[in-house]
Design an enzyme around this catalytic site. Structure first.
Site, short mmCIF file in Angstrom:
data_model
loop_
_atom_site.label_atom_id
_atom_site.label_comp_id
_atom_site.label_asym_id
_atom_site.label_seq_id
_atom_site.Cartn_x
_atom_site.Cartn_y
_atom_site.Cartn_z
N ILE A 24 37.95 53.53 8.27
CA ILE A 24 37.54 53.82 9.64
C ILE A 24 38.68 53.51 10.61
CG2 ILE A 24 35.97 53.03 11.46
CD1 ILE A 24 33.83 52.64 9.20
N VAL A 58 43.41 38.78 10.71
CA VAL A 58 42.74 38.52 11.99
C VAL A 58 42.08 37.14 12.06
CG1 VAL A 58 42.33 40.95 12.58
CG2 VAL A 58 40.60 39.69 11.26
N TYR A 111 33.74 44.21 4.21
CA TYR A 111 32.51 44.94 3.88
C TYR A 111 32.62 45.63 2.52
CZ TYR A 111 28.97 48.53 3.59
OH TYR A 111 27.94 49.33 3.13
N TYR A 151 26.83 39.28 5.76
CA TYR A 151 27.48 40.41 6.45
C TYR A 151 26.63 40.88 7.62
CZ TYR A 151 29.23 45.13 7.30
OH TYR A 151 29.71 46.26 7.91
N LYS A 183 27.47 41.11 11.79
CA LYS A 183 27.44 42.32 12.60
C LYS A 183 26.45 42.18 13.77
CE LYS A 183 30.77 44.40 10.59
NZ LYS A 183 32.03 44.66 11.32
N PRO A 217 28.56 51.76 13.21
CA PRO A 217 28.52 52.89 12.28
C PRO A 217 27.39 52.75 11.27
CG PRO A 217 30.68 51.75 12.24
CD PRO A 217 29.70 50.86 12.95
N1 LIG Z 1 32.10 51.79 5.67
C1 LIG Z 1 30.89 51.55 6.17
O1 LIG Z 1 29.86 52.03 5.66
C2 LIG Z 1 30.75 50.71 7.41
C3 LIG Z 1 29.52 50.75 8.10
C4 LIG Z 1 29.38 49.98 9.25
C5 LIG Z 1 30.42 49.19 9.68
N2 LIG Z 1 31.60 49.17 8.99
C6 LIG Z 1 32.66 48.32 9.50
O2 LIG Z 1 33.79 49.13 9.79
C7 LIG Z 1 34.97 48.36 9.62
C8 LIG Z 1 35.92 49.08 8.69
O3 LIG Z 1 35.27 49.33 7.46
P1 LIG Z 1 35.83 50.33 6.35
O4 LIG Z 1 34.66 50.75 5.53
O5 LIG Z 1 36.72 51.34 6.98
O6 LIG Z 1 36.69 49.33 5.47
P2 LIG Z 1 37.91 49.53 4.47
O7 LIG Z 1 37.70 48.50 3.42
O8 LIG Z 1 38.07 50.97 4.07
O9 LIG Z 1 39.15 49.09 5.41
C9 LIG Z 1 39.17 47.81 5.96
C10 LIG Z 1 40.56 47.50 6.46
O10 LIG Z 1 40.52 46.20 7.07
C11 LIG Z 1 41.58 45.43 6.55
N3 LIG Z 1 41.24 44.00 6.58
C12 LIG Z 1 40.33 43.35 5.83
N4 LIG Z 1 40.35 42.03 6.10
C13 LIG Z 1 41.31 41.86 7.06
C14 LIG Z 1 41.81 40.72 7.75
N5 LIG Z 1 41.35 39.48 7.50
N6 LIG Z 1 42.79 40.91 8.68
C15 LIG Z 1 43.28 42.15 8.92
N7 LIG Z 1 42.86 43.25 8.28
C16 LIG Z 1 41.88 43.11 7.36
C17 LIG Z 1 41.80 45.94 5.13
O11 LIG Z 1 43.08 45.61 4.64
C18 LIG Z 1 41.58 47.43 5.33
O12 LIG Z 1 42.77 48.10 5.70
C19 LIG Z 1 34.52 46.99 9.11
O13 LIG Z 1 34.40 46.10 10.21
C20 LIG Z 1 33.15 47.27 8.52
O14 LIG Z 1 32.32 46.13 8.53
C21 LIG Z 1 31.79 49.91 7.87
#
Ligand SMILES: NC(=O)c1ccc[n+]([C@@H]2O[C@H](COP(=O)([O-])OP(=O)(O)OC[C@H]3O[C@@H](n4cnc5c(N)ncnc54)[C@H](O)[C@@H]3O)[C@@H](O)[C@H]2O)c1
Length: 251
Positions: free
Chosen positions: A17, A61, A91, A155, A159, A185
């Site tokens: 995302i 972060v 996640y 988790y 959120k 999302p």
């Molecule tokens: N994919 C879903 O279904 C979904 C739904 C709702 C919310 N989200 C939220 O969206 C966000 C992105 O999710 P995604 O599915 O794209 O994840 P992803 O795993 O595809 O990508 C996550 C990115 O965050 C980075 N990351 C993880 N821990 C980190 C840290 N401590 N410091 C810096 N970078 C870090 C990872 O290296 C990676 O590049 C998250 O906050 C997740 O909770 C995802």
């Protein structure tokens, strides 16, 4: 091209995302700082390869030193910071399990990244936002905070905290001309999710069945909401959470 001349920090911007949002913000004219604990440089390079302005900051972060350096990188590279997209989160690496099987260590790590991480990133950019008397913070929450999904209590709690933090930050920062909003999302086939067989299999199927719009949600489906909160049309909107999930939860 609403964001020409703006500078956006995107945490977790190396993939999923975060990368899709970085590309969308860049396409609107923003210069991007990819802040990620993995592959940040390669992602910035990919954006530059597409003709966009981008640099990177290797950032965990949950580290205050790292988030301070992240803000310094943006200021040194582009002379300002206008947008913070707080997207980094744990996640896609989760294993679903009943809450009694979660350890305190798992709780602590997810709180450190998903909650304290967003707090630290806000803290790192706010001095600049106050000096400019402007800024946009967009926090990524999740639809699970409203639906109470099982198998990931820690988790879901993080959120929910993001929605609450968004409201309080909006109240504290309004007088400085800063808006703070959240995007929640639905289940999204991000890069990380596609590498997790449990999530990419049964959860994906269940999610499509239980949303009004019967198709998979892709990272790019969030681009419109992120660009909206970052852009001029959302100038008088703050403290809000927009659910983007194809109609699974009506918030
Ligand atoms: N994919 C879903 O279904 C979904 C739904 C709702 C919310 N989200 C939220 O969206 C966000 C992105 O999710 P995604 O599915 O794209 O994840 P992803 O795993 O595809 O990508 C996550 C990115 O965050 C980075 N990351 C993880 N821990 C980190 C840290 N401590 N410091 C810096 N970078 C870090 C990872 O290296 C990676 O590049 C998250 O906050 C997740 O909770 C995802």
């Amino acid at each position: 091209m609403d964001l020409i001349g703006k500078v956006a920090i995107v945490t977790g911007g190396a993939m999923g995302i975060g990368f899709a949002a970085s590309e969308a913000l860049a396409a609107q004219g923003a210069a991007i700082v990819i802040a990620d604990s993995k592959n940040a440089a390669a992602a910035a390079e990919r954006l530059r390869g597409k003709g966009y302005q981008a640099t990177h900051a290797d950032t965990d972060v949950s580290s205050e030193d790292d988030t301070r350096r992240m803000a310094e990188t943006a200021l040194q590279a582009y002379g300002g910071i206008d947008i913070l997209l707080n997207n980094a989160g744990i996640y896609s690496t989760l294993t679903l399990k009943p809450f009694e099987e979660l350890s305190v260590a798992e709780w602590r790590r997810i709180l450190e990244v998903n909650v304290i991480g967003q707090f630290l990133c806000c803290k790192s950019v706010v001095p600049q936002f106050k000096a400019q008397r402007s800024g946009r913070i967009i926090n990524i929450s999740s639809g699970v905070a409203f639906k109470g999904n099982p198998g990931m209590l820690h988790y879901v709690a993080t959120k929910g905290a993001v929605v609450s933090m968004t409201r309080t930050l909006a109240t504290e920062l309004g007088e400085h001309g800063v808006t703070v909003n959240s995007v929640a999302p639905g289940f999204t086939l991000s890069d990380g999710v596609q590498h997790n067989p449990e999530l990419a299999g049964t959860v994906a199927e269940f999610s499509v069945r239980n949303r009004a719009l019967k198709r998979d949600m892709m990272p790019n489906d969030l681009a419109g909401a992120v660009c909206f909160f970052a852009g001029p049309h959302a100038a008088f909107i703050t403290g809000q959470t927009l659910v983007v999930d194809g109609g699974a939860y009506y918030h």
